[in-house]
Scaffold this active site. Structure first.
Site, PDB file in Angstrom:
ATOM      1  N   ASP A 164      -4.151   4.860   0.856  1.00  0.00           N
ATOM      2  CA  ASP A 164      -5.137   4.334  -0.184  1.00  0.00           C
ATOM      3  C   ASP A 164      -5.971   3.163   0.633  1.00  0.00           C
ATOM      4  O   ASP A 164      -5.757   2.843   1.905  1.00  0.00           O
ATOM      5  CB  ASP A 164      -4.415   3.578  -1.295  1.00  0.00           C
ATOM      6  CG  ASP A 164      -3.438   2.526  -0.650  1.00  0.00           C
ATOM      7  OD1 ASP A 164      -3.974   1.211  -1.362  1.00  0.00           O
ATOM      8  OD2 ASP A 164      -2.765   2.319   0.047  1.00  0.00           O
ATOM      9  N   SER A 200      -1.614  -0.679  -4.540  1.00  0.00           N
ATOM     10  CA  SER A 200      -2.287   0.609  -3.962  1.00  0.00           C
ATOM     11  C   SER A 200      -3.452   0.874  -4.771  1.00  0.00           C
ATOM     12  O   SER A 200      -3.231   0.466  -6.026  1.00  0.00           O
ATOM     13  CB  SER A 200      -1.276   1.698  -3.855  1.00  0.00           C
ATOM     14  OG  SER A 200      -0.154   1.444  -3.192  1.00  0.00           O
ATOM     15  N   ALA A 249       0.802  -0.987   0.028  1.00  0.00           N
ATOM     16  CA  ALA A 249      -0.011  -0.118  -0.011  1.00  0.00           C
ATOM     17  C   ALA A 249       0.922   1.320   0.071  1.00  0.00           C
ATOM     18  O   ALA A 249       2.177   1.053  -0.044  1.00  0.00           O
ATOM     19  CB  ALA A 249      -1.020   0.007   1.307  1.00  0.00           C
ATOM     20  N   THR A 250       0.232   2.260  -0.070  1.00  0.00           N
ATOM     21  CA  THR A 250       0.760   3.811   0.106  1.00  0.00           C
ATOM     22  C   THR A 250       0.169   4.728   0.933  1.00  0.00           C
ATOM     23  O   THR A 250      -0.843   4.820   1.152  1.00  0.00           O
ATOM     24  CB  THR A 250       0.673   4.429  -1.443  1.00  0.00           C
ATOM     25  OG1 THR A 250       1.280   3.448  -2.359  1.00  0.00           O
ATOM     26  CG2 THR A 250       1.549   5.534  -1.281  1.00  0.00           C
ATOM     27  N   ALA A 251       1.093   5.192   1.914  1.00  0.00           N
ATOM     28  CA  ALA A 251       0.623   6.098   2.921  1.00  0.00           C
ATOM     29  C   ALA A 251       1.528   7.518   2.954  1.00  0.00           C
ATOM     30  O   ALA A 251       2.677   7.259   2.637  1.00  0.00           O
ATOM     31  CB  ALA A 251       0.548   5.686   4.213  1.00  0.00           C
TER      32      ALA A 251
END
EC number: 3.4.25.1
Length: 198
Positions: free
Chosen positions: A20, A174, A4-6
């Protein structure tokens, strides 16, 4: 690689945290609606990337400990307090591999907005902006190019959305929308931005 992406970034008077909603594992999308951005108290939040069981457990333990700290000390925990506690929790689990998560802590204290980034072993750094997870390289490229000191809230929200959209468009791990948490001295609010992905 953490899935994922943060990200998080500072602006003049606050912070924006984003992540996401996709959860994938071993090549399969397990969920398209996972929340990865959490409000810890009125002035501090966390955005996460990694395995949901790990970051959910971390956030639950964190919230419990922060609540106890605030009750015992009769004052709100600062972003620095939250980041240091998370660092300790991650560091304690480094040999057993308990927490497969990377986190961005953001919030406001008396000295202004703060952003901290934490790796899975508890490494802690204060930054103006940071991105974590499988789409971090893409998001970081956008943040490095367009971040500037003294940004307005509107500019920061637009930049966070742009960096997340770019990461989602190029990182298969993501996707499925963007959750944003905006924290200022006036309060906090959550926003959801739908993102169509293939």
């Amino acid at each position: 690689m953490v899935l994922a992406t943060a990200l998080g970034l500072r602006f003049d008077g606050g912070v924006v945290l984003a992540a996401d909603r996709r959860v994938s594992y071993n090549g399969f999308i397990l969920s398209k609606s996972a929340r990865k951005v959490f409000l810890i108290n009125e002035r501090v939040g966390v955005s996460t990337a990694g395995l949901p069981g790990d970051f959910q457990e971390l956030v639950d333990v964190l919230k419990y400990n922060i609540t106890m700290y605030e009750l015992e000390n009769e004052k709100a925990a600062t972003p620095t307090n939250v980041a240091k506690l998370l660092s300790i929790l991650l560091y304690q689990g480094r040999f057993s591999g308990i927490y497969y998560a990377e986190l961005v802590v953001g919030g406001i204290d008396n000295s202004g907005p703060k952003i901290f980034v934490l790796d899975p072993a508890g490494g802690l750094m204060e930054e103006n902006f940071s991105a974590v997870g499988s789409g971090a390289q893409i998001a970081t490229g956008i943040l490095e190019r367009f971040f500037k000191e003294g940004m307005s809230e509107k500019e920061a929200v637009e930049l966070a959305e742009r960096a997340m959209r770019e990461a989602i468009s190029r990182d298969a791990l993501s996707g499925d929308g963007i959750d944003l948490l905006i924290i200022t001295s006036k309060g906090s609010r959550m926003e959801f931005i739908p993102v169509r992905t293939a």
